[in-house]
Scaffold this motif. Structure first.
Motif, PDB file in Angstrom:
ATOM      1  N   GLY A   1       0.923  -1.223   0.032  1.00  0.00           N
ATOM      2  CA  GLY A   1      -0.049   0.017  -0.050  1.00  0.00           C
ATOM      3  C   GLY A   1       0.720   1.377  -0.045  1.00  0.00           C
ATOM      4  N   ARG A   2       0.247   2.361  -0.555  1.00  0.00           N
ATOM      5  CA  ARG A   2       0.726   3.633  -0.510  1.00  0.00           C
ATOM      6  C   ARG A   2      -0.459   4.503  -0.235  1.00  0.00           C
ATOM      7  NH1 ARG A   2       4.507   1.107  -0.160  1.00  0.00           N
ATOM      8  NH2 ARG A   2       6.511   1.182  -1.316  1.00  0.00           N
ATOM      9  N   GLU A   3      -0.172   6.049  -0.104  1.00  0.00           N
ATOM     10  CA  GLU A   3      -1.254   6.828   0.098  1.00  0.00           C
ATOM     11  C   GLU A   3      -2.183   6.905  -0.711  1.00  0.00           C
ATOM     12  OE1 GLU A   3      -1.795  11.649   1.095  1.00  0.00           O
ATOM     13  OE2 GLU A   3       0.366  10.774   0.975  1.00  0.00           O
ATOM     14  N   THR A   4      -2.085   6.691  -2.128  1.00  0.00           N
ATOM     15  CA  THR A   4      -3.033   6.721  -3.085  1.00  0.00           C
ATOM     16  C   THR A   4      -3.684   5.512  -3.477  1.00  0.00           C
ATOM     17  OG1 THR A   4      -1.469   6.574  -4.981  1.00  0.00           O
ATOM     18  CG2 THR A   4      -1.897   8.946  -4.117  1.00  0.00           C
ATOM     19  N   LEU A   5      -2.997   4.266  -3.287  1.00  0.00           N
ATOM     20  CA  LEU A   5      -3.495   3.010  -3.615  1.00  0.00           C
ATOM     21  C   LEU A   5      -3.022   1.989  -3.037  1.00  0.00           C
ATOM     22  CD1 LEU A   5      -1.184   1.663  -5.395  1.00  0.00           C
ATOM     23  CD2 LEU A   5      -1.767   3.325  -7.111  1.00  0.00           C
ATOM     24  N   VAL A   6      -3.840   0.954  -3.065  1.00  0.00           N
ATOM     25  CA  VAL A   6      -3.358  -0.511  -2.506  1.00  0.00           C
ATOM     26  C   VAL A   6      -3.564  -1.486  -3.415  1.00  0.00           C
ATOM     27  CG1 VAL A   6      -3.926  -2.139  -0.621  1.00  0.00           C
ATOM     28  CG2 VAL A   6      -4.197   0.364  -0.072  1.00  0.00           C
ATOM     29  N   VAL A   7      -2.448  -2.535  -3.500  1.00  0.00           N
ATOM     30  CA  VAL A   7      -2.472  -3.588  -4.547  1.00  0.00           C
ATOM     31  C   VAL A   7      -2.637  -4.762  -3.694  1.00  0.00           C
ATOM     32  CG1 VAL A   7      -1.340  -2.202  -6.375  1.00  0.00           C
ATOM     33  CG2 VAL A   7       0.109  -3.702  -4.669  1.00  0.00           C
TER      34      VAL A   7
ATOM     35  N   GLY B   1       1.945  10.955 -12.609  1.00  0.00           N
ATOM     36  CA  GLY B   1       3.433  10.783 -12.205  1.00  0.00           C
ATOM     37  C   GLY B   1       3.198  10.013 -10.740  1.00  0.00           C
ATOM     38  N   ARG B   2       2.679  10.713  -9.818  1.00  0.00           N
ATOM     39  CA  ARG B   2       2.405  10.234  -8.480  1.00  0.00           C
ATOM     40  C   ARG B   2       1.849   8.965  -8.373  1.00  0.00           C
ATOM     41  NH1 ARG B   2       0.556  12.629  -3.297  1.00  0.00           N
ATOM     42  NH2 ARG B   2       0.997  10.681  -1.861  1.00  0.00           N
ATOM     43  N   LEU B   3       0.956   8.627  -9.201  1.00  0.00           N
ATOM     44  CA  LEU B   3       0.079   7.307  -9.130  1.00  0.00           C
ATOM     45  C   LEU B   3       1.245   6.116  -9.800  1.00  0.00           C
ATOM     46  CD1 LEU B   3      -3.636   8.028 -10.635  1.00  0.00           C
ATOM     47  CD2 LEU B   3      -3.043   7.356  -8.304  1.00  0.00           C
ATOM     48  N   GLY B   4       1.958   6.733 -10.573  1.00  0.00           N
ATOM     49  CA  GLY B   4       2.947   5.764 -11.138  1.00  0.00           C
ATOM     50  C   GLY B   4       3.842   5.490 -10.140  1.00  0.00           C
ATOM     51  N   SER B   5       4.438   6.480  -9.270  1.00  0.00           N
ATOM     52  CA  SER B   5       5.411   6.020  -8.392  1.00  0.00           C
ATOM     53  C   SER B   5       4.950   5.150  -7.279  1.00  0.00           C
ATOM     54  CB  SER B   5       6.021   7.248  -8.049  1.00  0.00           C
ATOM     55  OG  SER B   5       5.352   7.991  -7.269  1.00  0.00           O
ATOM     56  N   ASP B   6       3.553   5.548  -6.820  1.00  0.00           N
ATOM     57  CA  ASP B   6       3.121   4.704  -5.776  1.00  0.00           C
ATOM     58  C   ASP B   6       2.703   3.358  -6.230  1.00  0.00           C
ATOM     59  OD1 ASP B   6       2.798   7.025  -4.101  1.00  0.00           O
ATOM     60  OD2 ASP B   6       0.999   7.309  -4.236  1.00  0.00           O
TER      61      ASP B   6
ATOM     62  N   GLY C   1       5.612   1.108  -6.157  1.00  0.00           N
ATOM     63  CA  GLY C   1       6.284   0.958  -4.641  1.00  0.00           C
ATOM     64  C   GLY C   1       5.475  -0.041  -4.164  1.00  0.00           C
ATOM     65  N   ALA C   2       3.988  -0.063  -4.514  1.00  0.00           N
ATOM     66  CA  ALA C   2       2.925  -0.787  -4.235  1.00  0.00           C
ATOM     67  C   ALA C   2       3.358  -2.205  -4.623  1.00  0.00           C
ATOM     68  CB  ALA C   2       1.714  -0.417  -4.080  1.00  0.00           C
ATOM     69  N   LEU C   3       3.762  -2.371  -5.959  1.00  0.00           N
ATOM     70  CA  LEU C   3       3.767  -3.612  -6.451  1.00  0.00           C
ATOM     71  C   LEU C   3       5.359  -4.339  -6.143  1.00  0.00           C
ATOM     72  CD1 LEU C   3       3.200  -2.856 -10.469  1.00  0.00           C
ATOM     73  CD2 LEU C   3       1.630  -4.545  -8.574  1.00  0.00           C
ATOM     74  N   ARG C   4       6.151  -3.599  -5.808  1.00  0.00           N
ATOM     75  CA  ARG C   4       7.336  -3.871  -5.246  1.00  0.00           C
ATOM     76  C   ARG C   4       6.987  -4.619  -3.949  1.00  0.00           C
ATOM     77  NH1 ARG C   4       9.854   0.495  -7.154  1.00  0.00           N
ATOM     78  NH2 ARG C   4       9.788   1.581  -5.105  1.00  0.00           N
ATOM     79  N   THR C   5       6.362  -4.069  -2.980  1.00  0.00           N
ATOM     80  CA  THR C   5       6.150  -4.461  -1.588  1.00  0.00           C
ATOM     81  C   THR C   5       5.198  -5.965  -1.731  1.00  0.00           C
ATOM     82  OG1 THR C   5       6.134  -2.488  -0.641  1.00  0.00           O
ATOM     83  CG2 THR C   5       5.142  -3.973   0.589  1.00  0.00           C
ATOM     84  N   ALA C   6       4.022  -5.730  -2.531  1.00  0.00           N
ATOM     85  CA  ALA C   6       3.316  -6.867  -2.804  1.00  0.00           C
ATOM     86  C   ALA C   6       4.099  -8.268  -3.283  1.00  0.00           C
ATOM     87  CB  ALA C   6       1.956  -6.710  -3.671  1.00  0.00           C
ATOM     88  N   VAL C   7       4.695  -7.900  -4.149  1.00  0.00           N
ATOM     89  CA  VAL C   7       5.808  -8.962  -4.901  1.00  0.00           C
ATOM     90  C   VAL C   7       6.677  -9.668  -3.850  1.00  0.00           C
ATOM     91  CG1 VAL C   7       7.337  -9.493  -6.654  1.00  0.00           C
ATOM     92  CG2 VAL C   7       5.524  -8.403  -7.224  1.00  0.00           C
TER      93      VAL C   7
END
Length: 119
Positions: A25-31, A98-103, A106-112
């Motif tokens: 998760g990040r501030e704008t989204l959760v995967v 850009g912010r959505l892309g960076s979030d 980051g969220a994908l890296r954490t989930a993987v």
């Protein structure tokens, strides 16, 4: 754009990914990321959840379009057996592309990382 073959369509698939998947998760989204037992010929499948709390229909659709485009760019980096649900948070309404892309990155890296550790 996300190809039709990679879209998650069944509520059971959403439920399985959210309940059993590794979360990042990040501030704008959760995967939520889980791996299917049968990868299928099409590769990963992706679903999106953008609730009414994010904004009105215009805002929600803008967020969904941006997320679909961002995930489509990163589709090849996902495991072939991945089921991914991207859930937008309220902060996604005001976030830049850009912010959505960076979030998302980051969220994908954490989930993987969490999915691999759970194996």
């Amino acid at each position: 754009m996300l190809p039709a073959a990679h879209r998650m369509r069944h509520s059971a698939d959403f439920e399985q990914a959210v309940r059993r998947g590794a979360r990042g998760g990040r501030e704008t989204l959760v995967v939520h990321l889980t791996t299917r037992t049968d990868p299928g010929p099409d590769g990963p499948v992706v679903g999106f959840v953008v609730s009414k709390a994010v904004g009105n229909a215009v805002v929600r659709n803008r967020v969904k379009r941006r997320l679909r485009a961002l995930v489509g760019e990163r589709l090849t980096s996902l495991p072939a057996s991945a089921s991914l649900v991207v859930r937008a948070q309220v902060a996604a309404a005001d976030a830049t592309y850009g912010r959505l892309g960076s979030d998302l990155d980051g969220a994908l890296r954490t989930a993987v990382r969490r999915a691999e550790a759970a194996r």
